[in-house]
Design a protein around this motif. Structure first.
Motif, PDB file in Angstrom:
ATOM      1  N   ARG A 246      -1.184   0.769  10.894  1.00 18.82           N
ATOM      2  CA  ARG A 246      -1.654  -0.300  11.793  1.00 18.82           C
ATOM      3  C   ARG A 246      -1.764  -1.612  11.014  1.00 18.82           C
ATOM      4  O   ARG A 246      -2.135  -1.627   9.859  1.00 18.82           O
ATOM      5  CB  ARG A 246      -3.003   0.058  12.380  1.00 18.82           C
ATOM      6  N   ASP A 247      -1.430  -2.707  11.663  1.00 18.11           N
ATOM      7  CA  ASP A 247      -1.486  -4.045  11.064  1.00 18.11           C
ATOM      8  C   ASP A 247      -0.568  -4.175   9.847  1.00 18.11           C
ATOM      9  O   ASP A 247      -0.866  -4.905   8.918  1.00 18.11           O
ATOM     10  CB  ASP A 247      -2.921  -4.429  10.692  1.00 18.11           C
ATOM     11  N   THR A 248       0.534  -3.452   9.867  1.00 16.15           N
ATOM     12  CA  THR A 248       1.518  -3.513   8.793  1.00 16.15           C
ATOM     13  C   THR A 248       2.663  -4.413   9.238  1.00 16.15           C
ATOM     14  O   THR A 248       3.070  -4.388  10.393  1.00 16.15           O
ATOM     15  CB  THR A 248       2.038  -2.088   8.485  1.00 16.15           C
ATOM     16  N   ASP A 249       3.177  -5.214   8.306  1.00 16.18           N
ATOM     17  CA  ASP A 249       4.275  -6.127   8.622  1.00 16.18           C
ATOM     18  C   ASP A 249       5.651  -5.503   8.402  1.00 16.18           C
ATOM     19  O   ASP A 249       6.602  -5.814   9.110  1.00 16.18           O
ATOM     20  CB  ASP A 249       4.167  -7.395   7.786  1.00 16.18           C
ATOM     21  N   VAL A 250       5.763  -4.660   7.390  1.00 16.47           N
ATOM     22  CA  VAL A 250       7.027  -4.013   7.046  1.00 16.47           C
ATOM     23  C   VAL A 250       6.704  -2.615   6.530  1.00 16.47           C
ATOM     24  O   VAL A 250       5.747  -2.446   5.782  1.00 16.47           O
ATOM     25  CB  VAL A 250       7.786  -4.783   5.934  1.00 16.47           C
ATOM     26  N   VAL A 251       7.512  -1.643   6.913  1.00 15.26           N
ATOM     27  CA  VAL A 251       7.358  -0.286   6.399  1.00 15.26           C
ATOM     28  C   VAL A 251       8.548   0.005   5.486  1.00 15.26           C
ATOM     29  O   VAL A 251       9.690  -0.239   5.859  1.00 15.26           O
ATOM     30  CB  VAL A 251       7.318   0.749   7.539  1.00 15.26           C
ATOM     31  N   VAL A 252       8.253   0.502   4.297  1.00 12.78           N
ATOM     32  CA  VAL A 252       9.290   0.934   3.369  1.00 12.78           C
ATOM     33  C   VAL A 252       9.166   2.440   3.225  1.00 12.78           C
ATOM     34  O   VAL A 252       8.116   2.946   2.846  1.00 12.78           O
ATOM     35  CB  VAL A 252       9.148   0.266   1.983  1.00 12.78           C
ATOM     36  N   VAL A 253      10.239   3.142   3.547  1.00 11.19           N
ATOM     37  CA  VAL A 253      10.280   4.589   3.407  1.00 11.19           C
ATOM     38  C   VAL A 253      11.173   4.902   2.212  1.00 11.19           C
ATOM     39  O   VAL A 253      12.365   4.606   2.237  1.00 11.19           O
ATOM     40  CB  VAL A 253      10.846   5.264   4.674  1.00 11.19           C
ATOM     41  N   VAL A 254      10.583   5.452   1.169  1.00 14.02           N
ATOM     42  CA  VAL A 254      11.373   5.932   0.038  1.00 14.02           C
ATOM     43  C   VAL A 254      11.776   7.353   0.415  1.00 14.02           C
ATOM     44  O   VAL A 254      10.940   8.251   0.484  1.00 14.02           O
ATOM     45  CB  VAL A 254      10.575   5.878  -1.281  1.00 14.02           C
ATOM     46  N   THR A 255      13.049   7.517   0.693  1.00 16.33           N
ATOM     47  CA  THR A 255      13.523   8.731   1.352  1.00 16.33           C
ATOM     48  C   THR A 255      13.274  10.010   0.557  1.00 16.33           C
ATOM     49  O   THR A 255      13.181  11.082   1.149  1.00 16.33           O
ATOM     50  CB  THR A 255      15.012   8.614   1.710  1.00 16.33           C
ATOM     51  N   SER A 256      13.117   9.905  -0.728  1.00 17.77           N
ATOM     52  CA  SER A 256      12.846  11.104  -1.528  1.00 17.77           C
ATOM     53  C   SER A 256      11.358  11.430  -1.597  1.00 17.77           C
ATOM     54  O   SER A 256      10.973  12.432  -2.184  1.00 17.77           O
ATOM     55  CB  SER A 256      13.404  10.939  -2.946  1.00 17.77           C
ATOM     56  N   HIS A 257      10.523  10.593  -0.982  1.00 20.96           N
ATOM     57  CA  HIS A 257       9.075  10.771  -1.064  1.00 20.96           C
ATOM     58  C   HIS A 257       8.419  10.902   0.313  1.00 20.96           C
ATOM     59  O   HIS A 257       7.274  10.493   0.499  1.00 20.96           O
ATOM     60  CB  HIS A 257       8.435   9.595  -1.817  1.00 20.96           C
TER      61      HIS A 257
ATOM     62  N   GLU B 233       0.866  -1.173   0.000  1.00 24.56           N
ATOM     63  CA  GLU B 233       0.000   0.000   0.000  1.00 24.56           C
ATOM     64  C   GLU B 233       0.901   1.220   0.000  1.00 24.56           C
ATOM     65  O   GLU B 233       1.815   1.323   0.802  1.00 24.56           O
ATOM     66  CB  GLU B 233      -0.909   0.014   1.220  1.00 24.56           C
ATOM     67  N   VAL B 234       0.635   2.131  -0.902  1.00 23.80           N
ATOM     68  CA  VAL B 234       1.448   3.329  -1.019  1.00 23.80           C
ATOM     69  C   VAL B 234       0.769   4.467  -0.267  1.00 23.80           C
ATOM     70  O   VAL B 234      -0.412   4.732  -0.463  1.00 23.80           O
ATOM     71  CB  VAL B 234       1.643   3.716  -2.507  1.00 23.80           C
ATOM     72  N   LEU B 235       1.538   5.090   0.607  1.00 20.48           N
ATOM     73  CA  LEU B 235       1.052   6.239   1.366  1.00 20.48           C
ATOM     74  C   LEU B 235       1.837   7.466   0.943  1.00 20.48           C
ATOM     75  O   LEU B 235       3.028   7.381   0.669  1.00 20.48           O
ATOM     76  CB  LEU B 235       1.246   6.016   2.868  1.00 20.48           C
ATOM     77  N   GLU B 236       1.182   8.583   0.942  1.00 17.77           N
ATOM     78  CA  GLU B 236       1.840   9.848   0.629  1.00 17.77           C
ATOM     79  C   GLU B 236       2.662  10.271   1.848  1.00 17.77           C
ATOM     80  O   GLU B 236       2.103  10.454   2.938  1.00 17.77           O
ATOM     81  CB  GLU B 236       0.791  10.903   0.287  1.00 17.77           C
ATOM     82  N   GLY B 237       3.953  10.398   1.683  1.00 15.59           N
ATOM     83  CA  GLY B 237       4.844  10.702   2.801  1.00 15.59           C
ATOM     84  C   GLY B 237       4.780  12.121   3.321  1.00 15.59           C
ATOM     85  O   GLY B 237       5.422  12.451   4.305  1.00 15.59           O
ATOM     86  N   PHE B 238       3.999  12.965   2.643  1.00 13.58           N
ATOM     87  CA  PHE B 238       3.875  14.350   3.081  1.00 13.58           C
ATOM     88  C   PHE B 238       2.535  14.614   3.765  1.00 13.58           C
ATOM     89  O   PHE B 238       2.216  15.750   4.097  1.00 13.58           O
ATOM     90  CB  PHE B 238       4.074  15.294   1.890  1.00 13.58           C
ATOM     91  N   GLU B 239       1.754  13.555   3.994  1.00 13.44           N
ATOM     92  CA  GLU B 239       0.478  13.680   4.703  1.00 13.44           C
ATOM     93  C   GLU B 239       0.746  13.949   6.180  1.00 13.44           C
ATOM     94  O   GLU B 239       1.845  13.711   6.679  1.00 13.44           O
ATOM     95  CB  GLU B 239      -0.331  12.375   4.577  1.00 13.44           C
ATOM     96  N   PRO B 240      -0.274  14.389   6.922  1.00 16.40           N
ATOM     97  CA  PRO B 240      -0.090  14.553   8.367  1.00 16.40           C
ATOM     98  C   PRO B 240       0.270  13.221   9.032  1.00 16.40           C
ATOM     99  O   PRO B 240      -0.208  12.161   8.623  1.00 16.40           O
ATOM    100  CB  PRO B 240      -1.465  15.035   8.854  1.00 16.40           C
ATOM    101  N   TRP B 241       1.121  13.287  10.064  1.00 16.99           N
ATOM    102  CA  TRP B 241       1.576  12.070  10.739  1.00 16.99           C
ATOM    103  C   TRP B 241       0.417  11.238  11.269  1.00 16.99           C
ATOM    104  O   TRP B 241       0.452  10.013  11.209  1.00 16.99           O
ATOM    105  CB  TRP B 241       2.559  12.391  11.851  1.00 16.99           C
ATOM    106  N   ALA B 242      -0.624  11.875  11.788  1.00 14.13           N
ATOM    107  CA  ALA B 242      -1.765  11.124  12.337  1.00 14.13           C
ATOM    108  C   ALA B 242      -2.370  10.210  11.273  1.00 14.13           C
ATOM    109  O   ALA B 242      -2.715   9.060  11.554  1.00 14.13           O
ATOM    110  CB  ALA B 242      -2.822  12.077  12.879  1.00 14.13           C
ATOM    111  N   LYS B 243      -2.497  10.692  10.066  1.00 16.19           N
ATOM    112  CA  LYS B 243      -3.055   9.880   8.978  1.00 16.19           C
ATOM    113  C   LYS B 243      -2.112   8.738   8.619  1.00 16.19           C
ATOM    114  O   LYS B 243      -2.537   7.596   8.448  1.00 16.19           O
ATOM    115  CB  LYS B 243      -3.330  10.751   7.759  1.00 16.19           C
ATOM    116  N   ILE B 244      -0.832   9.038   8.523  1.00 13.89           N
ATOM    117  CA  ILE B 244       0.151   7.999   8.182  1.00 13.89           C
ATOM    118  C   ILE B 244       0.191   6.925   9.262  1.00 13.89           C
ATOM    119  O   ILE B 244       0.128   5.726   8.960  1.00 13.89           O
ATOM    120  CB  ILE B 244       1.544   8.623   7.976  1.00 13.89           C
TER     121      ILE B 244
END
Length: 82
Positions: free
Chosen positions: A24-35, A8-19
């Motif tokens: 929740r219920d995520t197994d792995v988080v991938v942070v694309v540092t430029s996004h 699932e792709v999340l917008e990295g510039f959204e408010p932290w509360a939304k992110i």
């Protein structure tokens, strides 16, 4: 070889509360540092401690998959050693 990953792709510039709610219920988080905002990346580093987090400079799926597999293997080794 097939993997059972659902991404699932999340917008990295959204408010932290939304992110954080979406993580929740995520197994792995991938942070694309430029996004992701600088603040949100630091929140991930500080608050996401119970699951593997992969920080990637790349946004290509194959490259990220390699990093996810390596992170999961490393995470398992750390958890087994405890």
């Amino acid at each position: 070889m097939k993997f059972g990953y659902k991404a699932e792709v999340l917008e990295g510039f959204e408010p932290w509360a939304k992110i954080s709610n979406e993580l929740r219920d995520t197994d792995v988080v991938v942070v694309v540092t430029s996004h992701i905002s600088h603040d949100n990346m630091w929140r991930v580093k500080k608050e996401i401690t119970e699951i593997p987090v992969v920080y990637s400079e790349f946004d290509g799926a194959n490259r990220i998959l390699e990093q996810v597999i390596a992170a999961e293997n490393s995470w398992k080794e750390v958890r087994t050693a405890r």
